[in-house]
Design a protein around this motif. Structure first.
Motif, PDB file in Angstrom:
ATOM      1  N   SER A 356       0.951 -46.253 -20.002  1.00  9.90           N
ATOM      2  CA  SER A 356       1.462 -44.740 -19.874  1.00  9.90           C
ATOM      3  C   SER A 356       2.408 -44.536 -21.063  1.00  9.90           C
ATOM      4  N   GLY A 357       2.689 -43.274 -21.371  1.00  9.48           N
ATOM      5  CA  GLY A 357       3.714 -42.999 -22.422  1.00  9.48           C
ATOM      6  C   GLY A 357       3.471 -41.366 -22.835  1.00  9.48           C
ATOM      7  N   GLY A 358       4.358 -40.827 -23.530  1.00 10.07           N
ATOM      8  CA  GLY A 358       4.325 -39.599 -24.155  1.00 10.07           C
ATOM      9  C   GLY A 358       4.669 -38.587 -23.195  1.00 10.07           C
ATOM     10  N   PHE A 359       5.198 -38.619 -22.031  1.00 15.51           N
ATOM     11  CA  PHE A 359       5.339 -37.599 -21.085  1.00 15.51           C
ATOM     12  C   PHE A 359       6.384 -36.592 -22.047  1.00 15.51           C
ATOM     13  N   HIS A 360       7.230 -37.018 -22.786  1.00 12.11           N
ATOM     14  CA  HIS A 360       8.032 -36.020 -23.372  1.00 12.11           C
ATOM     15  C   HIS A 360       7.374 -35.247 -24.765  1.00 12.11           C
ATOM     16  N   LEU A 361       6.476 -35.579 -25.121  1.00 11.27           N
ATOM     17  CA  LEU A 361       5.653 -35.285 -26.210  1.00 11.27           C
ATOM     18  C   LEU A 361       4.539 -34.438 -25.602  1.00 11.27           C
ATOM     19  N   ALA A 362       3.748 -34.508 -24.516  1.00 11.98           N
ATOM     20  CA  ALA A 362       2.561 -33.631 -24.189  1.00 11.98           C
ATOM     21  C   ALA A 362       3.185 -32.446 -24.070  1.00 11.98           C
ATOM     22  N   PRO A 363       4.161 -32.057 -23.219  1.00 12.52           N
ATOM     23  CA  PRO A 363       4.610 -30.330 -22.981  1.00 12.52           C
ATOM     24  C   PRO A 363       4.634 -29.692 -24.379  1.00 12.52           C
ATOM     25  N   ILE A 364       5.339 -30.359 -25.460  1.00 15.14           N
ATOM     26  CA  ILE A 364       5.695 -29.738 -26.541  1.00 15.14           C
ATOM     27  C   ILE A 364       4.096 -29.643 -27.301  1.00 15.14           C
ATOM     28  N   TYR A 365       3.582 -30.706 -27.423  1.00 18.16           N
ATOM     29  CA  TYR A 365       2.183 -30.434 -27.990  1.00 18.16           C
ATOM     30  C   TYR A 365       1.372 -29.323 -27.421  1.00 18.16           C
ATOM     31  N   ALA A 366       1.633 -29.135 -26.047  1.00 16.09           N
ATOM     32  CA  ALA A 366       0.715 -28.092 -25.421  1.00 16.09           C
ATOM     33  C   ALA A 366       1.248 -26.706 -25.808  1.00 16.09           C
ATOM     34  N   ALA A 367       2.642 -26.571 -25.747  1.00 15.29           N
ATOM     35  CA  ALA A 367       3.234 -25.283 -25.966  1.00 15.29           C
ATOM     36  C   ALA A 367       2.844 -24.852 -27.386  1.00 15.29           C
ATOM     37  N   ASP A 368       2.915 -25.793 -28.522  1.00 13.24           N
ATOM     38  CA  ASP A 368       2.584 -25.395 -29.773  1.00 13.24           C
ATOM     39  C   ASP A 368       1.324 -25.059 -30.133  1.00 13.24           C
ATOM     40  N   ASN A 369       0.337 -25.473 -29.217  1.00 11.46           N
ATOM     41  CA  ASN A 369      -1.189 -25.131 -29.331  1.00 11.46           C
ATOM     42  C   ASN A 369      -1.573 -24.227 -28.642  1.00 11.46           C
ATOM     43  N   GLY A 370      -0.722 -23.413 -27.788  1.00 11.91           N
ATOM     44  CA  GLY A 370      -1.019 -22.137 -27.294  1.00 11.91           C
ATOM     45  C   GLY A 370      -1.365 -22.423 -25.640  1.00 11.91           C
ATOM     46  N   ALA A 371      -1.113 -23.327 -25.059  1.00  9.61           N
ATOM     47  CA  ALA A 371      -1.310 -23.638 -23.770  1.00  9.61           C
ATOM     48  C   ALA A 371      -0.371 -22.567 -22.924  1.00  9.61           C
ATOM     49  N   ALA A 372      -1.066 -22.051 -21.997  1.00  7.20           N
ATOM     50  CA  ALA A 372      -0.170 -21.029 -21.120  1.00  7.20           C
ATOM     51  C   ALA A 372       0.385 -21.876 -19.719  1.00  7.20           C
ATOM     52  N   ILE A 373      -0.512 -22.916 -19.253  1.00  7.22           N
ATOM     53  CA  ILE A 373      -0.341 -23.578 -18.093  1.00  7.22           C
ATOM     54  C   ILE A 373      -0.221 -24.918 -18.440  1.00  7.22           C
ATOM     55  N   SER A 374       0.722 -25.631 -17.691  1.00  8.52           N
ATOM     56  CA  SER A 374       0.919 -27.123 -17.872  1.00  8.52           C
ATOM     57  C   SER A 374       0.487 -27.974 -16.446  1.00  8.52           C
ATOM     58  N   GLN A 375      -0.419 -28.573 -16.377  1.00  9.01           N
ATOM     59  CA  GLN A 375      -0.829 -28.998 -15.304  1.00  9.01           C
ATOM     60  C   GLN A 375      -0.777 -30.701 -14.898  1.00  9.01           C
ATOM     61  N   ASN A 376       0.042 -30.871 -13.917  1.00  9.96           N
ATOM     62  CA  ASN A 376       0.735 -32.218 -13.728  1.00  9.96           C
ATOM     63  C   ASN A 376       0.560 -32.775 -12.550  1.00  9.96           C
ATOM     64  N   SER A 377      -0.279 -33.760 -12.430  1.00  8.02           N
ATOM     65  CA  SER A 377      -0.610 -34.484 -11.065  1.00  8.02           C
ATOM     66  C   SER A 377       0.009 -35.968 -10.868  1.00  8.02           C
ATOM     67  N   TRP A 378       1.412 -36.137 -11.547  1.00  8.84           N
ATOM     68  CA  TRP A 378       1.986 -37.335 -11.449  1.00  8.84           C
ATOM     69  C   TRP A 378       3.518 -37.070 -11.321  1.00  8.84           C
ATOM     70  N   GLY A 379       4.021 -38.273 -11.293  1.00 10.29           N
ATOM     71  CA  GLY A 379       5.354 -38.283 -10.736  1.00 10.29           C
ATOM     72  C   GLY A 379       6.311 -39.405 -10.837  1.00 10.29           C
ATOM     73  N   TYR A 380       7.404 -39.706 -10.656  1.00 11.24           N
ATOM     74  CA  TYR A 380       8.118 -41.050 -10.814  1.00 11.24           C
ATOM     75  C   TYR A 380       7.949 -41.845  -9.457  1.00 11.24           C
ATOM     76  N   THR A 381       8.085 -43.136  -9.610  1.00 10.85           N
ATOM     77  CA  THR A 381       7.747 -43.982  -8.681  1.00 10.85           C
ATOM     78  C   THR A 381       8.892 -44.157  -7.454  1.00 10.85           C
ATOM     79  N   TYR A 382       9.980 -43.430  -7.803  1.00 14.63           N
ATOM     80  CA  TYR A 382      11.055 -43.389  -6.869  1.00 14.63           C
ATOM     81  C   TYR A 382      11.650 -41.963  -6.782  1.00 14.63           C
TER      82      TYR A 382
END
Length: 746
Positions: A356-382
């Motif tokens: 896994s990786g890029g959790f800090h990059l994906a939202p920025i990429y999404a915003a810069d490319n016009g996404a209105a909704i960020s859909q996330n079905s993940w979280g931290y293990t603790y």
């Protein structure tokens, strides 16, 4: 004129003039003024004053840049590193954020260790710790953002204003103490933040079912709403619950009626931050997003535009926007009308089968490319841990997402599958919209997290006993499966959010992200009768697509609903109602009923107190006030209310509903009996006290090998549902009795 000003006044004038210009222009003018004209009207600036001016203008320039880039960070509560388990974070690396003064720390490329065995930066304090912890490399963690496509480069200046260029990853020697390194680096004056990289996981569902078609789906031919021809739609009880697989009819998101209003708009982009979407799935391909280079998104784990499909992300994507009315498979919430005209699915891959990786990059990429909704079905293990850099990225998306269809983005997160409360980030974060899961009877799904920070609930299904009680959607291999999880509940909310944005945008209204969040929360169905042990811990209620779109329609009409509507019992015969008038300060009309059925007021009609609306509901109040006390009521009785705004032409808003139950009276007449046959819900005036605090509480109904020698429902504690080794301690409490007139009670 300047020669008559005192030197300190002249300095002030120059500062005020210069802060109105860009930072680069200031640097040029300032250098020219100080270096080439030292006398400056017969006085010389002392070095301390010169430095002060430079710092002040730098500060003002930075603030102006922040303002123009809409920079706003949320809360960052401290984490007690001494209590974080070692398996909660990745070994052998930490992340740091430098102070602004070190913005030229590197050239934007990775720095590797030389002959010394550790990285040398030229900053003595940092290099001392590099030696101590065996730092093998230092890499700017946002550099990979500029490999994702041509559009991202357009926003490099905005990224810098947000401070992303100040973040670095430090690779440590294998045996280095990560927590000790974080503490030592963060103590340096050169560093703003140091943190571990905390481990993350998909809120993995359990695919106990298969792709075979089931027949227990009910008859869709009798539905009057628009119904697509997807052949397995009748198995998607979460859209239209007719009692499939023992479910409770009507306990769904009211999607069929919503489709009569809106089916999805192609300009609305939903970023699926998950594992990869099978972009060529026959039921998804028509609604996939593509960038200018023809890519469907980006794989941030492997730093490539080639998406490697995963079933989890494909399932999530199908719930949001599988292609509707194409004669195959399933329907998506915002999947359009059948010609690939649904909302668009952007694949932002942050999980693979083994990494896994890029959790800090994906939202920025999404915003810069016009996404209105960020859909996330993940979280931290603790619970209780988070990456500050990831929260920064969420803040960035919320501020800069939305594309052309919304002002700001909305970040929607699954609440987690640990069947517990606690600070489960990122869903817990104030910048996230969090979603818990329900089953096909509107009860909290057995695995779902719960707490007061949850925003809403949505169907997540339960496959632990019957696979078809899960959520049916697309999976890899161009197939379909039933999954369970808050991972499945979350995309229902994202899909309805996409419908609401679509309807507004189609009609010339651009919602704000806060308006959308409020809209979703204010239009849910109250499901706490089915969840008496979790009151206030599953959000405002269960998602309702129709109610959400009706609210958008009211906004389009120009008459917005009242806000903050509340109904609170204050005794056995009174309920107090409060609301806030809309921004137009429109008057309100309050209506009540005993069955929760309300009609729609006809625009242009002036209703009077006591009059019944067409379709149901009696007018209780009409006027300019913001509260009403409804008195003379019966004890232990549930009352339903709906409040509308109206303008001077008697144009009405869609209305907002609440309900409340009057307090129970003290029982003083015997004998008393109570059966549990009326429903599977807690009877009125009875209470459950969850002494264990884990939601393992009394239920009502029947179970296999349960109570013998009786008929009908009974109360039980179902220890089998919670597995071996767990504890249960819950009291079932009767109404209050007054036995003062009795001497022999038995």
């Amino acid at each position: 004129m300047d020669q008559h000003l005192r030197p300190d006044k002249m300095i002030f004038v120059k500062i005020m003039r210069l802060i109105k210009r860009s930072f680069k222009v200031f640097v040029t003018i300032f250098a020219s003024t100080i270096l080439n004209n030292p006398p400056m009207n017969h006085f010389t600036l002392r070095p301390s004053i010169t430095a002060l001016i430079f710092i002040l203008v730098l500060t003002c320039s930075f603030l102006i840049a922040q303002s123009s880039n809409n920079i706003k960070f949320g809360e960052r509560p401290p984490i007690n590193l001494d209590k974080v388990p070692s398996d909660a974070y990745e070994p052998g690396k930490i992340r740091i954020k430098l102070q602004q003064k070190l913005s030229g720390f590197s050239t934007g490329k990775e720095i590797l260790a030389g002959d010394t065995g550790f990285v040398i930066t030229g900053h003595a304090a940092i290099d001392d710790l590099n030696s101590r912890f065996g730092v093998r490399s230092i890499k700017p963690i946002f550099a990979g953002l500029y490999n994702t496509g041509s559009r991202t480069m357009q926003f490099a200046e905005r990224h810098q204003a947000w401070g992303f260029h100040l973040w670095y990853e430090l690779k440590l020697e294998e045996r280095a103490d990560v927590i000790a390194a974080v503490k030592r680096f963060e103590a340096l004056a050169e560093i703003q933040i140091a943190e571990p990289e905390y481990k993350k996981e998909l809120y993995t569902s359990i695919p106990t079912g298969n792709s075979e078609r089931k027949d227990d789906g009910g008859d869709l031919s009798i539905i009057q709403s628009w119904v697509p021809n997807d052949i397995r739609l009748n198995e998607q009880w979460h859209y239209h619950n007719t009692g499939q697989q023992g479910g409770s009819p009507g306990k769904d998101i009211s999607l069929f009626d919503a489709w009569d209003i809106e089916k999805g708009h192609t300009s609305v982009i939903v970023a699926i931050i998950d594992d990869g979407i099978q972009f060529n799935h026959p039921d998804l391909a028509g609604n996939m997003w593509q960038n200018a280079e023809g890519h469907y998104g980006y794989d941030f784990v492997n730093n490539t535009s080639n998406i490697s499909p995963g079933s989890h992300g494909t399932h999530v994507a199908g719930t949001v926007a599988a292609v509707n009315n194409n004669g195959i498979g399933v329907a998506g919430v915002a999947g359009g009308s059948g010609s690939g005209d649904g909302v668009r699915l952007m694949s932002c891959q942050v999980f693979t089968s083994g990494s896994s990786g890029g959790f800090h990059l994906a939202p920025i990429y999404a915003a810069d490319n016009g996404a209105a909704i960020s859909q996330n079905s993940w979280g931290y293990t603790y619970s209780g841990v988070y990456d500050q850099v990831v929260l920064d990225a969420i803040d960035y998306f919320n501020a800069n997402g939305g594309g052309t269809v919304m002002n700001g983005g909305i970040t929607i997160f699954a609440a987690g599958n640990s069947n517990s409360s606690g600070a489960w980030y990122p869903g817990y974060y104030s910048g996230a919209f969090s979603v818990a899961a329900t089953n096909n009877q509107d009860q909290k799904a057995w695995y779902s997290n719960y707490d007061i920070w949850i925003d809403i609930s949505a169907p997540g299904g339960e496959t632990n006993s019957v696979s078809a009680r899960g959520v049916l959607s697309t999976v890899t291999g161009s197939s379909y499966a039933f999954y369970q999880g808050t991972s499945m509940a979350c995309p229902h909310a994202s899909g309805v959010a996409a419908l609401a944005i679509s309807l507004a945008y189609r009609n010339g209204l651009v919602l704000t992200n806060n308006e959308l969040s409020d809209l979703l929360k204010n239009t849910t169905d109250n499901h706490y009768t089915e969840n008496p042990g979790y009151v206030g811990q599953l959000g405002t209620g269960r998602l309702n697509a129709l109610a959400a779109l009706l609210e958008v329609q009211s906004m389009l009409s120009g008459v917005f609903n009242p806000q903050n509507f509340a109904a609170n019992p204050v005794g056995t015969n009174q309920i107090d109602l409060q609301w806030t008038k809309n921004l137009s300060n429109d008057n309100v009309m309050l209506v009540w009923s005993l069955n929760g059925i309300f009609g729609t007021p006809q625009n242009g009609t002036h209703y009077t107190v006591g009059q019944t609306l067409p379709g149901g509901g009696i007018v209780l109040y009409r006027g300019s006030g913001t509260s009403y006390a409804h008195s003379g009521l019966e004890p232990a009785t549930r009352y339903f209310y709906r409040v509308f705004s109206y303008d001077n032409l008697n144009t009405y808003s869609s209305g907002v509903s609440k309900d409340a139950t009057t307090f129970c009276e003290i029982y003083s007449v015997l004998p008393y009996s109570q059966d549990f046959d009326a429903s599977n819900a807690l009877p009125v005036c009875w209470e459950i006290d969850d002494n264990q605090g884990n939601g393992q509480v009394w239920q009502f109904g029947t179970i296999n090998n349960g109570l013998n020698g009786t008929s009908g429902n009974y109360a039980y504690l179902n220890s089998d549902a919670y597995g071996s080794g767990n504890s249960q301690n819950a009291d079932l409490i009767s109404p209050v009795f007054d036995f003062s007139d009795y001497t022999n009670i038995h």
